[in-house]
Scaffold this active site. Structure first.
Site, short mmCIF file in Angstrom:
data_model
loop_
_atom_site.label_atom_id
_atom_site.label_comp_id
_atom_site.label_asym_id
_atom_site.label_seq_id
_atom_site.Cartn_x
_atom_site.Cartn_y
_atom_site.Cartn_z
N CYS A 1 54.43 56.09 -59.02
CA CYS A 1 55.26 56.90 -59.90
C CYS A 1 54.47 58.11 -60.36
O CYS A 1 53.35 58.35 -59.90
CB CYS A 1 55.71 56.08 -61.12
SG CYS A 1 56.51 54.51 -60.70
N ASP B 1 55.74 44.37 -62.11
CA ASP B 1 54.37 44.22 -62.58
C ASP B 1 54.13 45.02 -63.86
O ASP B 1 53.17 44.75 -64.59
CB ASP B 1 53.36 44.62 -61.49
CG ASP B 1 53.56 46.04 -60.99
OD1 ASP B 1 54.65 46.61 -61.21
OD2 ASP B 1 52.64 46.59 -60.36
N SER C 1 47.05 51.94 -45.43
CA SER C 1 46.12 52.80 -44.69
C SER C 1 44.75 52.13 -44.62
O SER C 1 44.49 51.13 -45.29
CB SER C 1 46.00 54.17 -45.35
OG SER C 1 45.06 54.15 -46.41
N GLY C 2 43.86 52.71 -43.82
CA GLY C 2 42.51 52.17 -43.65
C GLY C 2 41.46 52.91 -44.44
O GLY C 2 40.26 52.75 -44.16
#
Length: 638
Positions: A2, A103, A373-374
């Protein structure tokens, strides 16, 4: 993910307070296209704003700002807690009745019970948040441990502004910050402004792993709740004592858990897959158990030297993913250059931001809202080529007496250009080729130094940055206090403290959130960070190969022939572009009568550009931060 924003200013009327918060939140609409929320306490001059990108709990039960059940706390939060579900039973046992499954509710109820610092010690994830304590009239700001999510603020004893990006702060009525000349010098040197600095005076980035408390009439206090140096010290006190194979076993277990936790989503999820070690390892563990994740790779069909998409496609075929190659043409990338100031918000001179944003935009257009992603693998597991170069220099060159190295440097540096060109043509890649003379002379300048000096030079875009910035000194950076760790650990530490959060993660955050795409980074899970710093050098680099534990994990899922190759990188051909299709763009920006706005030495800038355009020197990496700053400055003034 956000966008968060807000302010405390007791001098404002209720109407102006709300209008300011709305304007600040709306400046972040790209980060949160799914909704806007504003919460105000006008009698105290407090307003929290939020732009929502709904990922988990898509109903209004996840809308923000969020109030704790006891009414004491108000929260505006950007991020994901990957261990949120583990905290739910204890909160229910304590009597909390959940309104939904977000959460956000977990986080604010942990804060209500344990305070901000106590809650931070208990949670794991990527986040930046503002929590207002109504009982003490105090605002708390916090940022995740590795700095995945951004948070800017401007604080005096009377007023505080905060936001996910600078544009939120500058949208606040009456806030007119001035450019910090020291930040300009830092940008020219590093390609980014190192935290806690920002491009504007009086504005700061909250450092990774830090929390800030502020109340009217008191100075802002920023303190660490977690420290990478603490993790490093703990790892050196308790190093991993098993075999390399046991290290790979442990890493696979940790990475599998991190990937599984980060698959939590109520919206479509995929992964970036370059075909390299890091992204392939993440994708392989996503694909376990018969899952068929959607994967995306950027392709550069016009330049095979840059195009890793065939390798990514081969890994995807082997793992059985639903794979998409996104072709990126030169024209498409060049058209994006003028939009980078608006996308990055604070100037960032990383040219790989061009393909990164185009990949993110195409991934979002394909219906994906979350992508794994890595990022982080090179810093944690010693994957960068510069580490190998610096260590090789330390082993082979440093033992030669410095006076002899200085003589050699003088001889190489003093060669006539014709003789240097003949020598350069005889050298193998990457030293030979059309720009070999320039490379030779830069290498000669490093001969008298150390392996660490070479590493630091490889990360310095403009050695004369302060001169280019009209003599203004650069802001302090972790590079100015490298510490006394062994060479490989020292380099990994510095990259993790500065280059990773202030360049790599900032680039991915802005490039992805500009199109409402959440990027997650399993390799930066807290458990993996702590494990990586327990590994000795002879496991990180083994049999002449960097990132050995990650390679070993990946080899259990993908044949090494599909990923064992030289790292290609993700950067466009800047040197050629600046002499070709971007030539006029560069000249118009850097040679106009108003160029630099008083922050750049126009004579030095002109000299650099002239040498580059003439082909006598390759100043591409040094010119790009100059162009990034000037394009950003003009964008802000407009």
């Amino acid at each position: 993910m956000c966008g968060i924003a807000g302010l405390i200013d007791p001098s404002l009327s209720a109407d102006i307070l709300r209008a300011s918060a709305e304007a600040m939140a709306d400046a972040l609409a790209h980060r949160g296209p799914d909704g806007r929320g504003i919460w105000c306490r006008a009698d105290r001059g407090v307003a929290l704003g939020h732009r929502r990108l709904a990922i988990v709990e898509l109903s209004e039960a996840g809308a923000q700002p969020f109030l704790s059940a006891d009414g004491r706390w108000a929260l505006s939060y950007n991020g994901e807690l990957y261990d949120a579900i583990a905290h739910r039973p204890a909160l229910e046992t304590d009597g909390h009745v959940f309104r939904g499954s977000s959460d956000t509710e977990i986080l604010i109820e942990l804060i209500a019970r344990h305070g901000v610092v106590g809650a931070l010690a208990r949670v794991d994830g990527i986040f930046a948040f503002a929590a207002y304590d109504r009982a003490q009239d105090r605002l708390w700001l916090a940022r995740d441990r590795m700095g995945v999510k951004p948070l800017f603020y401007a604080a005096t004893e009377r007023r505080l502004l905060f936001g996910s990006q600078l544009s939120a702060l500058t949208a606040c009525s009456g806030f007119r910050p001035e450019i910090d000349p020291g930040a300009v010098a830092s940008l020219l040197r590093h390609g980014y402004v190192p935290a806690p600095g920002a491009i504007y005076r009086g504005v700061a980035k909250l450092a990774p792993g830090h929390v800030l408390a502020w109340r009217a009439g008191e100075p802002a206090r920023s303190e660490p709740y977690w420290s990478l140096d603490g993790v490093i010290a703990a790892g050196r006190d308790d190093p991993f004592r098993g075999t390399p194979e046991e290290a790979a076993d442990a890493l696979e277990t940790l990475l599998r858990g991190a990937v599984r936790r980060q698959l939590m989503s109520d919206v479509p999820l995929g992964a970036f897959l370059s075909g390299g070690i890091d992204s392939s390892a993440v994708t392989a563990l996503m694909a376990e158990g018969g899952a068929r994740p959607r994967t995306f790779a950027a392709g550069f069909p016009e330049d095979p030297r840059l195009d890793e998409s065939p390798h990514a496609a081969a890994v995807a075929r082997y793992l059985g993913t639903d794979h998409t190659t996104i072709p990126i043409g030169e024209r498409e990338a060049l058209d994006l250059v003028a939009r980078l100031p608006a996308i990055f918000d604070e100037p960032l001179a990383d040219p790989s931001g061009l393909p990164t944003h185009l990949l993110c935009a195409a991934t979002r257009a394909a219906g994906i809202t979350v992508a794994l992603s890595g990022d982080g693998g090179d810093e944690l597991f010693a994957g960068y080529d510069r580490y190998a170069l610096a260590r090789r220099f330390a082993r082979r060159v440093e033992p030669v007496p410095r006076p002899l190295r200085s003589l050699g440097a003088a001889a190489l540096g003093g060669l006539p250009r014709g003789a240097a060109a003949i020598l350069a043509r005889a050298l193998p890649p990457p030293w030979g080729g059309p720009e070999g003379v320039d490379r030779l002379r830069k290498a000669a300048g490093q001969l008298p130094g150390s392996g660490f000096d070479l590493y630091r030079r490889l990360l310095t875009l403009n050695p004369a940055a302060e001169a280019l910035a009209c003599g203004r000194p650069a802001l302090q950076s972790p590079m100015d206090a490298p510490g006394a760790l062994p060479l490989l650990a020292r380099m990994r530490r510095l990259d993790s403290l500065a280059y990773l959060p202030d360049d790599v993660l900032a680039k991915v955050d802005r490039a992805s959130m500009a199109v409402g795409l959440e990027a997650r980074v399993p390799l930066l899970d807290r458990t993996i960070v702590e494990f990586a710093w327990r590994l000795p050098d002879n496991i990180l680099v083994r049999q002449g190969k960097s990132k050995w534990p990650l390679r070993a994990v990946l080899a259990r899922h993908v044949p090494p022939a599909l990923f064992e190759r030289r790292k290609q990188g993700f950067a466009p051909p800047l040197a050629a572009w600046l002499r070709g299709p971007l030539r006029d763009y560069a000249r118009d920006l850097l040679l106009s009568p108003q160029a630099g706005g008083g922050f750049l030495d126009r004579g030095r800038v002109r000299h650099m550009l002239d040498e580059h355009l003439a082909g006598t020197h390759n100043h591409a990496v040094g010119l790009w931060p100059l162009l990034s700053f000037e394009a950003w400055r003009l964008h802000q003034s407009a």
